[in-house]
Design a protein around this motif. Structure first.
Motif, PDB file in Angstrom:
ATOM      1  N   PRO A   8      13.011 -32.116  -9.231  1.00 41.27           N
ATOM      2  CA  PRO A   8      12.057 -31.730 -10.276  1.00 41.27           C
ATOM      3  C   PRO A   8      12.721 -30.904 -11.364  1.00 41.27           C
ATOM      4  CG  PRO A   8      11.818 -30.310  -8.365  1.00 41.27           C
ATOM      5  CD  PRO A   8      12.829 -31.360  -7.981  1.00 41.27           C
ATOM      6  N   GLU A   9      12.135 -30.964 -12.548  1.00 41.91           N
ATOM      7  CA  GLU A   9      12.575 -30.111 -13.640  1.00 41.91           C
ATOM      8  C   GLU A   9      11.921 -28.741 -13.475  1.00 41.91           C
ATOM      9  OE1 GLU A   9      14.679 -30.434 -16.250  1.00 41.91           O
ATOM     10  OE2 GLU A   9      15.336 -32.331 -15.350  1.00 41.91           O
ATOM     11  N   PRO A  10      12.686 -27.655 -13.552  1.00 47.23           N
ATOM     12  CA  PRO A  10      12.071 -26.328 -13.405  1.00 47.23           C
ATOM     13  C   PRO A  10      11.168 -26.001 -14.583  1.00 47.23           C
ATOM     14  CG  PRO A  10      14.361 -26.113 -14.084  1.00 47.23           C
ATOM     15  CD  PRO A  10      14.147 -27.571 -13.786  1.00 47.23           C
ATOM     16  N   ALA A  11      10.120 -25.227 -14.287  1.00 45.13           N
ATOM     17  CA  ALA A  11       9.243 -24.771 -15.359  1.00 45.13           C
ATOM     18  C   ALA A  11       9.988 -23.802 -16.264  1.00 45.13           C
ATOM     19  CB  ALA A  11       8.007 -24.092 -14.762  1.00 45.13           C
ATOM     20  N   GLN A  12       9.722 -23.891 -17.542  1.00 47.78           N
ATOM     21  CA  GLN A  12      10.297 -22.962 -18.514  1.00 47.78           C
ATOM     22  C   GLN A  12       9.239 -21.909 -18.833  1.00 47.78           C
ATOM     23  OE1 GLN A  12      13.581 -23.260 -19.416  1.00 47.78           O
ATOM     24  NE2 GLN A  12      13.559 -24.945 -17.928  1.00 47.78           N
ATOM     25  N   VAL A  13       9.504 -20.670 -18.419  1.00 47.73           N
ATOM     26  CA  VAL A  13       8.524 -19.591 -18.566  1.00 47.73           C
ATOM     27  C   VAL A  13       9.128 -18.496 -19.428  1.00 47.73           C
ATOM     28  CG1 VAL A  13       7.097 -17.904 -17.343  1.00 47.73           C
ATOM     29  CG2 VAL A  13       7.586 -20.127 -16.282  1.00 47.73           C
ATOM     30  N   PRO A  14       8.427 -18.060 -20.485  1.00 48.71           N
ATOM     31  CA  PRO A  14       8.966 -16.985 -21.342  1.00 48.71           C
ATOM     32  C   PRO A  14       9.279 -15.733 -20.525  1.00 48.71           C
ATOM     33  CG  PRO A  14       7.004 -17.980 -22.328  1.00 48.71           C
ATOM     34  CD  PRO A  14       7.122 -18.544 -20.949  1.00 48.71           C
ATOM     35  N   GLY A  15      10.467 -15.176 -20.733  1.00 49.12           N
ATOM     36  CA  GLY A  15      10.856 -13.959 -20.046  1.00 49.12           C
ATOM     37  C   GLY A  15      11.471 -14.174 -18.683  1.00 49.12           C
ATOM     38  N   LEU A  16      11.537 -15.423 -18.209  1.00 49.06           N
ATOM     39  CA  LEU A  16      12.135 -15.709 -16.914  1.00 49.06           C
ATOM     40  C   LEU A  16      13.362 -16.597 -17.094  1.00 49.06           C
ATOM     41  CD1 LEU A  16       9.122 -16.509 -14.536  1.00 49.06           C
ATOM     42  CD2 LEU A  16      10.184 -14.295 -15.039  1.00 49.06           C
ATOM     43  N   GLU A  17      14.401 -16.265 -16.349  1.00 49.74           N
ATOM     44  CA  GLU A  17      15.614 -17.086 -16.313  1.00 49.74           C
ATOM     45  C   GLU A  17      15.611 -17.891 -15.028  1.00 49.74           C
ATOM     46  OE1 GLU A  17      20.471 -16.535 -15.811  1.00 49.74           O
ATOM     47  OE2 GLU A  17      19.129 -14.775 -15.874  1.00 49.74           O
ATOM     48  N   HIS A  18      15.678 -19.207 -15.160  1.00 49.95           N
ATOM     49  CA  HIS A  18      15.729 -20.055 -13.961  1.00 49.95           C
ATOM     50  C   HIS A  18      17.109 -19.946 -13.330  1.00 49.95           C
ATOM     51  CE1 HIS A  18      16.526 -23.998 -11.898  1.00 49.95           C
ATOM     52  NE2 HIS A  18      15.421 -23.602 -11.291  1.00 49.95           N
ATOM     53  N   LEU A  19      17.144 -19.608 -12.026  1.00 52.29           N
ATOM     54  CA  LEU A  19      18.409 -19.435 -11.320  1.00 52.29           C
ATOM     55  C   LEU A  19      18.752 -20.623 -10.435  1.00 52.29           C
ATOM     56  CD1 LEU A  19      18.013 -15.707 -10.176  1.00 52.29           C
ATOM     57  CD2 LEU A  19      19.233 -16.565 -12.197  1.00 52.29           C
ATOM     58  N   HIS A  20      17.747 -21.172  -9.759  1.00 52.65           N
ATOM     59  CA  HIS A  20      18.076 -22.185  -8.756  1.00 52.65           C
ATOM     60  C   HIS A  20      16.822 -22.951  -8.339  1.00 52.65           C
ATOM     61  CE1 HIS A  20      19.980 -24.133  -5.354  1.00 52.65           C
ATOM     62  NE2 HIS A  20      19.135 -23.577  -4.502  1.00 52.65           N
ATOM     63  N   VAL A  36      11.923 -13.763  -8.903  1.00 57.45           N
ATOM     64  CA  VAL A  36      10.608 -14.397  -8.830  1.00 57.45           C
ATOM     65  C   VAL A  36      10.778 -15.664  -7.999  1.00 57.45           C
ATOM     66  CG1 VAL A  36       8.684 -15.379 -10.124  1.00 57.45           C
ATOM     67  CG2 VAL A  36       9.987 -13.460 -11.084  1.00 57.45           C
ATOM     68  N   MET A  37      10.185 -15.665  -6.797  1.00 56.07           N
ATOM     69  CA  MET A  37      10.292 -16.793  -5.874  1.00 56.07           C
ATOM     70  C   MET A  37       9.002 -17.589  -5.903  1.00 56.07           C
ATOM     71  SD  MET A  37      12.043 -14.800  -2.640  1.00 56.07           S
ATOM     72  CE  MET A  37      11.902 -16.249  -1.595  1.00 56.07           C
ATOM     73  N   VAL A  38       9.120 -18.887  -6.142  1.00 61.53           N
ATOM     74  CA  VAL A  38       7.949 -19.756  -6.232  1.00 61.53           C
ATOM     75  C   VAL A  38       8.095 -20.851  -5.181  1.00 61.53           C
ATOM     76  CG1 VAL A  38       6.518 -21.176  -7.726  1.00 61.53           C
ATOM     77  CG2 VAL A  38       7.865 -19.299  -8.709  1.00 61.53           C
ATOM     78  N   ALA A  39       7.193 -20.861  -4.208  1.00 62.72           N
ATOM     79  CA  ALA A  39       7.257 -21.824  -3.113  1.00 62.72           C
ATOM     80  C   ALA A  39       6.551 -23.108  -3.516  1.00 62.72           C
ATOM     81  CB  ALA A  39       6.618 -21.235  -1.851  1.00 62.72           C
ATOM     82  N   SER A  40       7.267 -24.211  -3.473  1.00 60.13           N
ATOM     83  CA  SER A  40       6.713 -25.516  -3.839  1.00 60.13           C
ATOM     84  C   SER A  40       6.077 -26.169  -2.609  1.00 60.13           C
ATOM     85  CB  SER A  40       7.827 -26.419  -4.386  1.00 60.13           C
ATOM     86  OG  SER A  40       8.652 -26.864  -3.316  1.00 60.13           O
ATOM     87  N   ALA A  89       3.276 -18.383 -16.955  1.00 64.67           N
ATOM     88  CA  ALA A  89       3.680 -19.301 -15.886  1.00 64.67           C
ATOM     89  C   ALA A  89       2.605 -20.358 -15.668  1.00 64.67           C
ATOM     90  CB  ALA A  89       3.913 -18.525 -14.592  1.00 64.67           C
ATOM     91  N   PRO A  90       2.956 -21.505 -15.120  1.00 65.47           N
ATOM     92  CA  PRO A  90       1.957 -22.537 -14.841  1.00 65.47           C
ATOM     93  C   PRO A  90       0.860 -22.023 -13.910  1.00 65.47           C
ATOM     94  CG  PRO A  90       4.189 -23.411 -14.609  1.00 65.47           C
ATOM     95  CD  PRO A  90       4.323 -21.934 -14.772  1.00 65.47           C
ATOM     96  N   ALA A  91      -0.347 -22.522 -14.080  1.00 65.73           N
ATOM     97  CA  ALA A  91      -1.470 -22.101 -13.246  1.00 65.73           C
ATOM     98  C   ALA A  91      -1.202 -22.401 -11.776  1.00 65.73           C
ATOM     99  CB  ALA A  91      -2.745 -22.811 -13.705  1.00 65.73           C
ATOM    100  N   ASP A  92      -0.394 -23.427 -11.519  1.00 65.01           N
ATOM    101  CA  ASP A  92      -0.108 -23.820 -10.137  1.00 65.01           C
ATOM    102  C   ASP A  92       0.714 -22.776  -9.394  1.00 65.01           C
ATOM    103  OD1 ASP A  92       1.995 -25.946  -8.347  1.00 65.01           O
ATOM    104  OD2 ASP A  92      -0.169 -25.885  -8.016  1.00 65.01           O
ATOM    105  N   TRP A  93       1.286 -21.792 -10.084  1.00 65.84           N
ATOM    106  CA  TRP A  93       2.062 -20.742  -9.406  1.00 65.84           C
ATOM    107  C   TRP A  93       1.168 -19.771  -8.656  1.00 65.84           C
ATOM    108  CZ3 TRP A  93       6.891 -18.562 -12.357  1.00 65.84           C
ATOM    109  CH2 TRP A  93       7.786 -19.616 -12.604  1.00 65.84           C
ATOM    110  N   GLU A  94      -0.121 -19.770  -8.926  1.00 61.20           N
ATOM    111  CA  GLU A  94      -1.038 -18.868  -8.241  1.00 61.20           C
ATOM    112  C   GLU A  94      -0.995 -19.117  -6.736  1.00 61.20           C
ATOM    113  OE1 GLU A  94      -3.340 -15.748  -7.875  1.00 61.20           O
ATOM    114  OE2 GLU A  94      -2.957 -16.501  -9.902  1.00 61.20           O
TER     115      GLU A  94
END
Length: 304
Positions: A8-20, A36-40, A89-94
């Protein structure tokens, strides 16, 4: 090497740097230096991240980890700061987001075992040992061990398999004092979690923890529990009323998916070069039901 059928393509969120982008989680860093850890809802099996997701899986694992962190607070600090979803951040991160302190991670998987299964069983059948620890004769698949044991593994590069090592080898690599603290903390956390699970009719056969040093300014570095903890993705949970040594045990994890992929019904050759196929709806539903049941039985709270 773990591969994605469709990365998947990572979400681009203002103020966050995608690491992995990992097998299950996406990792970012915020402007305060926190992780910031986001469980898929992704699922991995046989060194592949599958093309089919399991609905709610990321939220279930996040909520279960948070519950276990709370159960263990009298033993160990953990890295969680909040579960707030970053602005933009995307609403799905809730429900699947944890903002965590950035730790100086210890490069060791801290595994505790109370029952014989998995790679421990393979080694035992060859040498009557697990990570160099001698065990008595007469044990079989699923046997309860005489006592809980600490069986570390060195963390491999991303995508590679961790390597089981002896305690002595771990101490040589990271030092005797850190090794002793890791062993004591791992076994204390496992023993408490095992007893909690047992009260709820579940056997915690084994689990793995990750630790890091919290180097907060002005404080002595503290060994701190990190990542996910005591979920069906990092642990073997078995229904106690179906436990029967001498065979593979029913479990609250993705074993249902592994069994389907390995069966003729999938039409997939796990030793070939083709990626695994999409999962059928009934396999997805049955797998989700196992994650939900594990959450509900452990916490005593209905999933919603």
């Amino acid at each position: 090497m773990t591969g994605f059928v469709e990365k998947p393509e990572p979400a681009q969120v203002p103020g966050l740097e995608h690491l992995h982008t990992g097998k299950v989680r996406d990792l970012y860093r915020d402007q305060d230096g926190h992780l910031v850890m986001v469980a898929s809802d992704r699922l991995s099996a046989f060194d592949w991240v599958l093309p089919t997701e399991i609905p709610d899986k990321g939220r279930i694992l996040t909520r279960l980890s948070l519950w276990w962190f709370e159960q263990l607070t009298d033993l160990l600090p953990n890295h969680v700061i909040s579960t707030d979803v970053p602005a933009g951040a995307p609403a799905d991160w809730e429900g699947r987001t944890m903002i965590c302190r950035s730790l100086r991670m210890v490069p060791v998987e801290c595994v505790a075992r109370g029952y014989l299964a998995g790679s421990g069983l393979v080694e035992y059948e060859e040498s009557r040992t697990v990570c160099g620890l001698a065990l008595p004769d007469g044990l079989e698949n699923g046997s309860e061990l005489p006592g809980s044991i600490f069986t570390p593994a060195t963390k491999a590069a991303v995508g590679e398999h961790d390597e089981n090592v002896s305690y002595e080898e771990m101490a040589r690599r990271i030092g005797p004092e850190t090794s002793a603290e890791l062993r004591q903390s791992t076994l204390a956390a496992y023993d408490k979690a095992r007893d909690i699970a047992r009260e709820r009719g579940i056997i915690l056969a084994d689990t793995k923890f990750e630790f890091g040093w919290d180097d907060a300014a002005g404080a002595e570095p503290r060994l701190t529990l990190a990542d996910e903890v005591l979920t069906p993705d990092s642990s073997r949970f078995w229904p106690a009323d179906q436990w029967q040594p001498g065979r593979s045990q029913p479990s609250f994890d993705k074993q249902y998916v592994r069994d389907w992929l390995a069966s003729p019904a999938s039409g997939w050759d796990r030793n070939g070069e083709q990626p695994p196929p999409p999962l059928p709806e009934d396999v997805v539903e049955a797998t989700r039901a196992r994650y939900v049941e594990a959450y509900e039985r452990l916490t005593g709270v209905p999933w919603s």
